[in-house]
Design an enzyme around this catalytic site. Structure first.
Site, PDB file in Angstrom:
ATOM      1  N   GLU A 256      73.237  -8.019   9.643  1.00  0.00           N
ATOM      2  CA  GLU A 256      71.997  -8.271   8.928  1.00  0.00           C
ATOM      3  C   GLU A 256      71.602  -7.101   8.036  1.00  0.00           C
ATOM      4  O   GLU A 256      71.702  -5.941   8.434  1.00  0.00           O
ATOM      5  CB  GLU A 256      70.857  -8.559   9.912  1.00  0.00           C
ATOM      6  CG  GLU A 256      70.960  -9.905  10.589  1.00  0.00           C
ATOM      7  CD  GLU A 256      69.635 -10.344  11.177  1.00  0.00           C
ATOM      8  OE1 GLU A 256      68.641 -10.390  10.419  1.00  0.00           O
ATOM      9  OE2 GLU A 256      69.589 -10.641  12.380  1.00  0.00           O
ATOM     10  N   CYS A 265      70.832 -14.625  13.902  1.00  0.00           N
ATOM     11  CA  CYS A 265      70.176 -14.625  12.599  1.00  0.00           C
ATOM     12  C   CYS A 265      69.893 -16.078  12.229  1.00  0.00           C
ATOM     13  O   CYS A 265      70.823 -16.845  11.952  1.00  0.00           O
ATOM     14  CB  CYS A 265      71.044 -13.959  11.536  1.00  0.00           C
ATOM     15  SG  CYS A 265      70.318 -13.967   9.876  1.00  0.00           S
TER      16      CYS A 265
END
Length: 324
Positions: A256, A265
């Site tokens: 990320e 995510c």
């Protein structure tokens, strides 16, 4: 009620019943010197963990990006992938979401984070399951608390135009970047670019071979930053590496932007399903199970309204106060 104990990684050793923010539980955590403690609750969505702050009294976050970095430190702070603020509404919404990553940067949105935010606000307000309209830097996002404890989120429409993702990689399907070559460390990765209000680079194959998560997982710490800060991604990027199990089931690992390797995510799971459909690997209008290191999410890209729908958990870890 069991008292939670933090291990050296900032993880909680024992679970306990939710506590309402504002009523200091026996598990109060106090770190760092400051004038007055800040009340918070920590939530996690598939291991993607956040410090939640009720900031609805002011449009300005009560914590600076620099303070957020300290609070997110897993050894000297509370520990988390980011700090999320519930701010006053904008226009015809219920509230506003802002988030500072663990490195102090501010992303447009966070899929796991917005599920946690909806659950947090409902717990604070002692509200029955309902649908929220939340203003974010990525636009309107609408999470709905379901009776079974899951949170279903209308993530809106994906952004497919390469220059709006943004990326400087040349489009391959109209204005969309689908399976474009990108050479990193001498290997040629096929990259599809999608924005869910934040940029994603999705990779299903490398050097003509499909991704195998167990093999790539060992390389992620070294490989992830080389994608995140690659010159072809002017706003940096989140990067998802994906292995197909079947046409409605995939596995992924993620690096990320601003947080590094995380256990989940949500926007990435949405983006990779869109990419899988564009690449002909995943079926549209069917729920696709995305297995993340922290657990599964259910994702669907609907042809009826072109919206992405994400369903997954959000759970309270503990509440406390911190000297920020």
């Amino acid at each position: 009620m069991s008292l939670p104990m933090l291990n050296k990684h900032g993880r909680v050793g024992t679970a306990f019943r939710p506590a309402v923010v504002g009523k200091a539980p026996r598990s109060t955590v106090r770190v760092m010197a400051s004038a007055s403690p800040l009340t918070f609750s920590k939530y996690q969505g598939l291991g993607n963990d956040f410090i939640l702050i009720d900031n609805r009294h002011s449009s300005n976050p009560v914590v600076t990006p620099e303070q957020a970095v300290k609070i997110c430190d897993r050894n000297f702070g509370v520990g988390g992938d980011g700090v999320i603020f519930a701010l006053p509404p904008v226009g015809d919404t219920d509230l506003t979401m802002r988030i500072f990553n663990s490195d102090g940067s501010e992303p447009e949105m966070c899929g796991n984070g917005i599920r946690c935010l909806a659950k947090f606000v409902a717990d604070v307000d002692k509200a029955a399951p309902r649908k929220y309209k939340i203003h974010t830097l990525a636009g309107l996002i609408q999470p709905e608390l379901l009776a079974d404890g899951q949170v279903r989120v209308d993530m809106g429409e994906p952004i497919l135009e390469g220059r709006k993702v943004p990326t400087t990689l040349a489009p391959t399907q109209g204005s969309t970047v689908v399976q474009q070559d990108l050479v990193v460390d001498g290997k040629t990765y096929k990259v599809t670019c999608v924005s869910m209000g934040n940029p994603h680079a999705i990779i299903y194959s490398c050097d003509g071979k499909t991704i195998k998560i167990d093999e790539l997982d060992k390389e992620l710490a070294a490989l992830g930053p080389k994608f995140e800060r690659n010159a072809v991604f002017p706003a940096r990027t989140n990067t998802e590496f994906v292995e197909v199990i079947d046409r409605s089931h995939v596995r992924m690992v993620v690096w990320e932007r601003g947080a590094g390797r995380t256990l989940a995510c949500g926007t990435g799971a949405c983006a990779l399903v869109v990419a899988g459909i564009l690449e002909g690997r995943v079926d549209r209008d069917k729920t696709c199970q995305v297995d993340l290191p922290g657990g599964p999410l259910q994702i669907e890209w609907s042809t009826a309204d072109n919206h992405i729908y994400m369903t997954g958990p959000a759970e309270l870890v503990f509440s406390g106060s911190v000297r920020a």
